[in-house]
Scaffold this active site. Structure first.
Site, PDB file in Angstrom:
ATOM      1  N   LYS A   1      -1.004   9.053   4.808  1.00 38.07           N
ATOM      2  CA  LYS A   1      -0.075   7.999   4.384  1.00 38.07           C
ATOM      3  C   LYS A   1      -0.324   7.602   2.937  1.00 38.07           C
ATOM      4  O   LYS A   1       0.599   7.436   2.144  1.00 38.07           O
ATOM      5  CB  LYS A   1      -0.217   6.775   5.293  1.00 38.07           C
ATOM      6  N   SER A   2      -1.592   7.502   2.567  1.00 36.84           N
ATOM      7  CA  SER A   2      -1.938   7.075   1.218  1.00 36.84           C
ATOM      8  C   SER A   2      -1.447   8.066   0.172  1.00 36.84           C
ATOM      9  O   SER A   2      -0.924   7.678  -0.877  1.00 36.84           O
ATOM     10  CB  SER A   2      -3.457   6.898   1.100  1.00 36.84           C
TER      11      SER A   2
ATOM     12  N   ASP B   1       5.538   3.176   7.558  1.00 39.73           N
ATOM     13  CA  ASP B   1       5.171   2.878   6.167  1.00 39.73           C
ATOM     14  C   ASP B   1       5.868   3.809   5.186  1.00 39.73           C
ATOM     15  O   ASP B   1       6.258   3.375   4.097  1.00 39.73           O
ATOM     16  CB  ASP B   1       3.655   2.977   5.991  1.00 39.73           C
TER      17      ASP B   1
ATOM     18  N   ASN C   1       5.532  -4.450   6.738  1.00 41.58           N
ATOM     19  CA  ASN C   1       4.155  -4.865   6.449  1.00 41.58           C
ATOM     20  C   ASN C   1       3.391  -3.726   5.785  1.00 41.58           C
ATOM     21  O   ASN C   1       2.214  -3.514   6.047  1.00 41.58           O
ATOM     22  CB  ASN C   1       3.442  -5.312   7.734  1.00 41.58           C
TER      23      ASN C   1
ATOM     24  N   SER D   1     -12.653  -0.169  -2.790  1.00 41.70           N
ATOM     25  CA  SER D   1     -11.961   1.056  -2.358  1.00 41.70           C
ATOM     26  C   SER D   1     -11.767   2.048  -3.501  1.00 41.70           C
ATOM     27  O   SER D   1     -10.678   2.587  -3.720  1.00 41.70           O
ATOM     28  CB  SER D   1     -10.601   0.699  -1.727  1.00 41.70           C
TER      29      SER D   1
ATOM     30  N   ASP E   1     -11.014   1.520   5.737  1.00 45.50           N
ATOM     31  CA  ASP E   1     -10.021   1.817   6.771  1.00 45.50           C
ATOM     32  C   ASP E   1     -10.651   2.454   8.001  1.00 45.50           C
ATOM     33  O   ASP E   1      -9.998   2.557   9.048  1.00 45.50           O
ATOM     34  CB  ASP E   1      -8.923   2.735   6.226  1.00 45.50           C
TER      35      ASP E   1
ATOM     36  N   GLU F   1      -3.452  -5.729   7.515  1.00 47.14           N
ATOM     37  CA  GLU F   1      -2.386  -6.023   8.478  1.00 47.14           C
ATOM     38  C   GLU F   1      -2.696  -7.258   9.313  1.00 47.14           C
ATOM     39  O   GLU F   1      -1.811  -7.973   9.768  1.00 47.14           O
ATOM     40  CB  GLU F   1      -2.166  -4.810   9.386  1.00 47.14           C
TER      41      GLU F   1
ATOM     42  N   ARG G   1      -8.964  -8.240   9.719  1.00 48.77           N
ATOM     43  CA  ARG G   1      -9.598  -7.215  10.539  1.00 48.77           C
ATOM     44  C   ARG G   1     -11.046  -7.542  10.907  1.00 48.77           C
ATOM     45  O   ARG G   1     -11.540  -7.072  11.930  1.00 48.77           O
ATOM     46  CB  ARG G   1      -9.519  -5.858   9.828  1.00 48.77           C
TER      47      ARG G   1
ATOM     48  N   HIS H   1      -2.077  -1.307  13.510  1.00 49.29           N
ATOM     49  CA  HIS H   1      -2.215   0.058  14.038  1.00 49.29           C
ATOM     50  C   HIS H   1      -3.667   0.473  14.209  1.00 49.29           C
ATOM     51  O   HIS H   1      -4.023   1.167  15.173  1.00 49.29           O
ATOM     52  CB  HIS H   1      -1.490   1.038  13.111  1.00 49.29           C
ATOM     53  N   ARG H   2      -4.552   0.052  13.288  1.00 51.95           N
ATOM     54  CA  ARG H   2      -5.943   0.482  13.375  1.00 51.95           C
ATOM     55  C   ARG H   2      -6.711  -0.229  14.483  1.00 51.95           C
ATOM     56  O   ARG H   2      -7.664   0.329  15.038  1.00 51.95           O
ATOM     57  CB  ARG H   2      -6.634   0.324  12.018  1.00 51.95           C
TER      58      ARG H   2
ATOM     59  N   LYS I   1       3.248   2.525  12.579  1.00 51.75           N
ATOM     60  CA  LYS I   1       3.090   2.209  11.153  1.00 51.75           C
ATOM     61  C   LYS I   1       2.570   3.406  10.372  1.00 51.75           C
ATOM     62  O   LYS I   1       3.031   3.684   9.261  1.00 51.75           O
ATOM     63  CB  LYS I   1       2.152   1.019  10.992  1.00 51.75           C
TER      64      LYS I   1
END
Length: 433
Positions: free
Chosen positions: A31-32, A58, A101, A205, A319, A347, A350, A390-391, A416
């Site tokens: 995705k990234s 996404d 989101n 990150s 992540d 999201e 976490r 999602h995670r 997502k």
């Protein structure tokens, strides 16, 4: 479990395995990388062919927004997109963009819209309106772009009024999200004059910044940087090209973790030590806990072994911190995950969510400002709440591979980034049941 079970909103029960899980699986595209490649290809001269793209919520909102900005694209098959770049000139002068989101989408597109001429509004769902974006907005204003958080709460919706992105020097905070910097970097080649970006404070990150720079380089743009704290970008132009996107390393973490938890073995093709994604190094953390990792030129293989609790800084690969939380339940001794305070503006919060749901399962978990400590123990049946994250859904499903009675609420939230996660997990584990 069926697709209907997963997407009808009802919780699903995870079926435990009776043997170690083993096999080979290819997760969907990153995705990234997909969303970065879409931004760069949209700005480029000529047509780009993006192969291995992720098809998820996404990436869908990103593509829909690019279309509203006048960018033409075509889906050639499930994972291949052809996109006609605008040469750095956004075709429309007014657009309302809805990003649900998707943090990458709204932050990258906010920066992209600053290169346009006109007025652009970017908004998202309730949680998005709670996720800070003011550091990026302040940076754009410092450069002379009129940008504001419309509700005055430092979060979306964002309104951009501009006449192109001026050059100059800009300062941006690095402690909350690397996506602000990535967005600016990708748009910077189309500034009217050379642009210097100076990061203030710790940059979180870092592998995602290295990913951004790599994607930009693949499309022909060079960025000068010595220490990843300051960047100099002269006016340049991306060139359309054919670009292959790696499998998603964050998604791969769940299958590496499944092998670690059950004492099995998994091979993920398409990833290697030279992958663009820092999250491939999640396997280094599992190796520190006792697993055996084999790095090949075009794949990574992990063999599960008895697990030992560790203390680990996961700032660079946050992540996968929720994935490790699930693994830690099965280790000998506590596991301390630290330096991930920026997970609180994802999201969901976490850090708090992981601690809350582990406690729901009967696991002792201590919450810290910058992470959590997990103390292994027996798991009791429960329905894990996922907070539209999602995670949370994917990570906590792993605990159900060893303990019966684990249900995952709102499993459809995985759309997502990984719409077929539960189907793929079921197939991967089928031979171990």
């Amino acid at each position: 479990m069926t697709t209907k079970d997963i997407h009808n909103g009802d919780p699903i029960a995870i079926q435990p395995v009776s043997r170690p899980v083993s096999g080979c699986i290819v997760p969907p595209g990153s995705k990234s990388i997909t969303n970065r490649a879409l931004i760069v290809a949209a700005l480029a001269d000529g047509v780009s062919k993006l192969q291995g793209t992720l098809d998820s919520d996404d990436t869908r909102v990103m593509l829909e927004s690019l279309e509203r900005l006048g960018i033409q694209w075509e889906k050639l098959d499930d994972s291949v997109i052809s996109i006609s770049g605008c040469g750095g000139k956004i075709p429309v002068s007014n657009a309302d963009l809805w990003l649900e989101n998707s943090g990458t989408s709204i932050r990258f597109l906010t920066a992209l819209c600053s290169a346009g001429h006109g007025e652009f509004t970017l908004d998202g769902n309730k949680r998005m309106r709670e996720r800070p974006i003011v550091d990026l907005v302040n940076a754009l204003n410092e450069l002379g772009v009129e940008a504001r958080c419309s509700l005055g709460n430092n979060c979306p919706p964002v309104t951009i009024r501009g006449a192109g992105l001026p050059g100059g020097t800009v300062h941006i905070a690095g402690n909350l999200s690397s996506q602000y910097l990535s967005g600016l970097l990708m748009t910077a080649p189309y500034a009217q004059e050379p642009l210097e970006i100076i990061v203030e404070g710790e940059l979180v990150s870092i592998p995602y910044i290295e990913m951004t720079l790599d994607v930009m380089k693949r499309f022909g743009v060079e960025v000068e940087t010595e220490d990843l704290q300051s960047y100099r970008i002269r006016p340049q132009r991306y060139k359309g090209c054919s670009y292959l996107i790696e499998p998603d390393a964050s998604a791969a973490s769940y299958f590496f973790a499944a092998a670690a938890i059950t004492g099995g073995e998994v091979t993920i093709p398409g990833l290697s030590r030279n992958a663009m994604q820092g999250d491939v190094h999640f396997v280094d953390v599992l190796e520190e806990m006792g697993c055996v990792v084999t790095w090949n030129d075009q794949s990574i293989t992990l063999q599960g072994r008895p697990l030992q609790g560790i203390e680990v800084d996961m700032n660079a690969i946050s992540d996968t911190a929720q994935t490790l939380a699930a693994v830690a339940v099965f280790a000998e001794g506590p596991t301390r995950i630290r330096n991930v305070a920026h997970m609180r503006i994802k999201e969901t919060d976490r850090v708090a969510a992981v601690v809350t749901e582990l406690k729901r399962l009967g696991i002792r978990a201590d919450e810290h400002d910058d992470g959590y400590t997990i103390h292994p123990g027996p798991v009791k049946p429960a329905c894990v709440q996922t907070y539209d994250d999602h995670r949370m859904a994917m990570s906590f499903s792993l605990i159900g591979l060893k303990y019966p009675g684990i249900e995952i609420a709102d499993p459809g939230c995985t759309a997502k980034t990984y719409p077929n996660y539960f189907e793929d997990l079921e197939k991967f584990c089928a031979s171990a049941r």
